[in-house]
Motif scaffolding. Sequence first.
Motif, PDB file in Angstrom:
ATOM      1  N   LYS A   1      -3.551  -2.989  -8.235  1.00  0.00           N
ATOM      2  CA  LYS A   1      -3.580  -1.582  -7.843  1.00  0.00           C
ATOM      3  C   LYS A   1      -4.487  -1.458  -6.622  1.00  0.00           C
ATOM      4  CE  LYS A   1      -6.127   1.675  -9.701  1.00  0.00           C
ATOM      5  NZ  LYS A   1      -6.814   2.506 -10.640  1.00  0.00           N
ATOM      6  N   VAL A   2      -4.067  -0.648  -5.660  1.00  0.00           N
ATOM      7  CA  VAL A   2      -4.823  -0.455  -4.428  1.00  0.00           C
ATOM      8  C   VAL A   2      -5.287   0.994  -4.359  1.00  0.00           C
ATOM      9  CG1 VAL A   2      -4.725  -0.552  -1.912  1.00  0.00           C
ATOM     10  CG2 VAL A   2      -3.427  -2.198  -3.266  1.00  0.00           C
ATOM     11  N   ALA A   3      -6.550   1.214  -3.999  1.00  0.00           N
ATOM     12  CA  ALA A   3      -7.069   2.574  -3.848  1.00  0.00           C
ATOM     13  C   ALA A   3      -8.038   2.630  -2.677  1.00  0.00           C
ATOM     14  CB  ALA A   3      -7.782   3.017  -5.123  1.00  0.00           C
ATOM     15  N   VAL A   4      -7.927   3.681  -1.879  1.00  0.00           N
ATOM     16  CA  VAL A   4      -8.911   3.958  -0.830  1.00  0.00           C
ATOM     17  C   VAL A   4     -10.038   4.722  -1.523  1.00  0.00           C
ATOM     18  CG1 VAL A   4      -9.358   5.129   1.354  1.00  0.00           C
ATOM     19  CG2 VAL A   4      -7.137   4.042   0.949  1.00  0.00           C
ATOM     20  N   LEU A   5     -11.235   4.168  -1.510  1.00  0.00           N
ATOM     21  CA  LEU A   5     -12.321   4.738  -2.302  1.00  0.00           C
ATOM     22  C   LEU A   5     -12.680   6.171  -1.910  1.00  0.00           C
ATOM     23  CD1 LEU A   5     -14.582   1.616  -2.851  1.00  0.00           C
ATOM     24  CD2 LEU A   5     -12.951   2.677  -4.415  1.00  0.00           C
ATOM     25  N   SER A   6     -12.597   6.505  -0.623  1.00  0.00           N
ATOM     26  CA  SER A   6     -12.937   7.873  -0.206  1.00  0.00           C
ATOM     27  C   SER A   6     -11.882   8.891  -0.638  1.00  0.00           C
ATOM     28  CB  SER A   6     -13.128   7.941   1.308  1.00  0.00           C
ATOM     29  OG  SER A   6     -11.916   7.627   1.962  1.00  0.00           O
TER      30      SER A   6
ATOM     31  N   LEU B   1     -13.544   3.916  12.503  1.00  0.00           N
ATOM     32  CA  LEU B   1     -13.829   4.439  11.163  1.00  0.00           C
ATOM     33  C   LEU B   1     -13.730   3.329  10.125  1.00  0.00           C
ATOM     34  CD1 LEU B   1     -11.968   7.862  11.106  1.00  0.00           C
ATOM     35  CD2 LEU B   1     -14.386   7.425  11.499  1.00  0.00           C
ATOM     36  N   LYS B   2     -14.644   3.347   9.199  1.00  0.00           N
ATOM     37  CA  LYS B   2     -14.671   2.351   8.130  1.00  0.00           C
ATOM     38  C   LYS B   2     -13.877   2.883   6.940  1.00  0.00           C
ATOM     39  CE  LYS B   2     -18.128   0.756   4.958  1.00  0.00           C
ATOM     40  NZ  LYS B   2     -19.544   0.584   4.690  1.00  0.00           N
ATOM     41  N   ARG B   3     -13.006   2.043   6.371  1.00  0.00           N
ATOM     42  CA  ARG B   3     -12.245   2.393   5.176  1.00  0.00           C
ATOM     43  C   ARG B   3     -12.522   1.349   4.107  1.00  0.00           C
ATOM     44  NH1 ARG B   3      -9.465   7.249   5.308  1.00  0.00           N
ATOM     45  NH2 ARG B   3      -7.494   6.454   4.672  1.00  0.00           N
ATOM     46  N   GLU B   4     -13.003   1.775   2.951  1.00  0.00           N
ATOM     47  CA  GLU B   4     -13.236   0.853   1.846  1.00  0.00           C
ATOM     48  C   GLU B   4     -12.052   0.928   0.902  1.00  0.00           C
ATOM     49  OE1 GLU B   4     -17.409   0.426   0.379  1.00  0.00           O
ATOM     50  OE2 GLU B   4     -17.585   2.358   1.411  1.00  0.00           O
ATOM     51  N   VAL B   5     -11.502  -0.251   0.603  1.00  0.00           N
ATOM     52  CA  VAL B   5     -10.317  -0.341  -0.231  1.00  0.00           C
ATOM     53  C   VAL B   5     -10.647  -1.155  -1.484  1.00  0.00           C
ATOM     54  CG1 VAL B   5      -7.936  -1.157  -0.338  1.00  0.00           C
ATOM     55  CG2 VAL B   5      -8.818  -0.205   1.781  1.00  0.00           C
ATOM     56  N   LEU B   6     -10.197  -0.665  -2.633  1.00  0.00           N
ATOM     57  CA  LEU B   6     -10.377  -1.367  -3.899  1.00  0.00           C
ATOM     58  C   LEU B   6      -9.061  -2.029  -4.264  1.00  0.00           C
ATOM     59  CD1 LEU B   6     -11.991  -1.852  -6.602  1.00  0.00           C
ATOM     60  CD2 LEU B   6     -10.845   0.198  -7.433  1.00  0.00           C
ATOM     61  N   LEU B   7      -9.098  -3.342  -4.516  1.00  0.00           N
ATOM     62  CA  LEU B   7      -7.956  -4.067  -5.053  1.00  0.00           C
ATOM     63  C   LEU B   7      -8.287  -4.396  -6.502  1.00  0.00           C
ATOM     64  CD1 LEU B   7      -7.206  -6.566  -2.140  1.00  0.00           C
ATOM     65  CD2 LEU B   7      -6.104  -4.374  -2.602  1.00  0.00           C
ATOM     66  N   ASP B   8      -7.599  -3.757  -7.427  1.00  0.00           N
ATOM     67  CA  ASP B   8      -7.863  -3.910  -8.856  1.00  0.00           C
ATOM     68  C   ASP B   8      -6.796  -4.810  -9.463  1.00  0.00           C
ATOM     69  OD1 ASP B   8      -8.653  -3.669 -11.468  1.00  0.00           O
ATOM     70  OD2 ASP B   8      -8.111  -1.552 -11.650  1.00  0.00           O
TER      71      ASP B   8
ATOM     72  N   GLU C   1      -4.051   4.697   6.566  1.00  0.00           N
ATOM     73  CA  GLU C   1      -4.148   4.960   7.995  1.00  0.00           C
ATOM     74  C   GLU C   1      -5.422   4.326   8.526  1.00  0.00           C
ATOM     75  OE1 GLU C   1      -4.261   8.679  11.154  1.00  0.00           O
ATOM     76  OE2 GLU C   1      -3.994   9.072   9.027  1.00  0.00           O
ATOM     77  N   VAL C   2      -5.274   3.470   9.523  1.00  0.00           N
ATOM     78  CA  VAL C   2      -6.416   2.801  10.138  1.00  0.00           C
ATOM     79  C   VAL C   2      -6.710   3.503  11.460  1.00  0.00           C
ATOM     80  CG1 VAL C   2      -7.305   0.630  11.041  1.00  0.00           C
ATOM     81  CG2 VAL C   2      -5.776   0.618   9.056  1.00  0.00           C
ATOM     82  N   ILE C   3      -7.921   4.034  11.567  1.00  0.00           N
ATOM     83  CA  ILE C   3      -8.332   4.765  12.766  1.00  0.00           C
ATOM     84  C   ILE C   3      -9.492   4.011  13.395  1.00  0.00           C
ATOM     85  CG2 ILE C   3      -9.236   6.963  13.640  1.00  0.00           C
ATOM     86  CD1 ILE C   3      -7.961   8.274  11.140  1.00  0.00           C
ATOM     87  N   GLY C   4      -9.385   3.736  14.686  1.00  0.00           N
ATOM     88  CA  GLY C   4     -10.414   2.985  15.392  1.00  0.00           C
ATOM     89  C   GLY C   4     -11.803   3.574  15.194  1.00  0.00           C
TER      90      GLY C   4
ATOM     91  N   PHE D   1       0.855  -1.178   0.000  1.00  0.00           N
ATOM     92  CA  PHE D   1       0.000   0.000   0.000  1.00  0.00           C
ATOM     93  C   PHE D   1       0.893   1.230   0.000  1.00  0.00           C
ATOM     94  CE2 PHE D   1      -2.532  -3.392   1.641  1.00  0.00           C
ATOM     95  CZ  PHE D   1      -3.817  -3.132   1.224  1.00  0.00           C
ATOM     96  N   ASP D   2       0.871   1.992  -1.090  1.00  0.00           N
ATOM     97  CA  ASP D   2       1.693   3.187  -1.205  1.00  0.00           C
ATOM     98  C   ASP D   2       0.872   4.286  -1.846  1.00  0.00           C
ATOM     99  OD1 ASP D   2       3.838   4.917  -1.199  1.00  0.00           O
ATOM    100  OD2 ASP D   2       4.678   4.124  -3.065  1.00  0.00           O
ATOM    101  N   PRO D   3       0.462   5.293  -1.070  1.00  0.00           N
ATOM    102  CA  PRO D   3       0.849   5.540   0.310  1.00  0.00           C
ATOM    103  C   PRO D   3       0.124   4.590   1.270  1.00  0.00           C
ATOM    104  CG  PRO D   3      -0.705   7.218  -0.387  1.00  0.00           C
ATOM    105  CD  PRO D   3      -0.414   6.352  -1.596  1.00  0.00           C
TER     106      PRO D   3
END
Length: 159
Positions: free
Chosen positions: A62-67, A27-34, A22-25, A17-19
């Motif tokens: 490829k990795v992307a944080v959707l937000s 909070l939901k993070r949606e990640v796309l693995l393409d 950040e995982v914050i307690g 993962f670059d960058p």
Amino acid sequence: DSLKLTSQDASGYKVMFDPAIEVIGGLKREVLLDFDLSKTFKPVPASDPLTATTYHLHPVIKVAVLSESGEVRGVVTEDDGTGALVGVVGASLYLLPPGETDLNEAITSTATGAAGSYALLGVAPGTYDVAAVFGPKTARLDGVVVAAGSYSTADLTVQ
């Protein structure tokens, strides 16, 4: 004829993962693995993929944080011969750096589905060019601006 796996058959796939994400307690993070199939299979010999007898598997993910990323959506059409535009199923779409003409340098790609629609997901904010190819027909739209958390529309008509 054969598929040779690299070391992942013993050690598994590693996705960097670059960058960093950040995982914050709480909070939901949606990640796309393409998983980019167009760049994952390497023919041997590479100079003539149509006659290759062996393929090496080198996964390109490829990795992307959707937000934190955006989308490019649209429809690819063509003239049906009567002047009416109809959706093209199976056209190839390429997201390119500005001014790039080599489709092999695409940041990501996809194909059109029903009624010629497509979506390129997980696109980093910035300005891009979009190219469509359907057999000998092509179209291009330059200067498509992508913002985080939203989508941009890029409709193309191949000729």
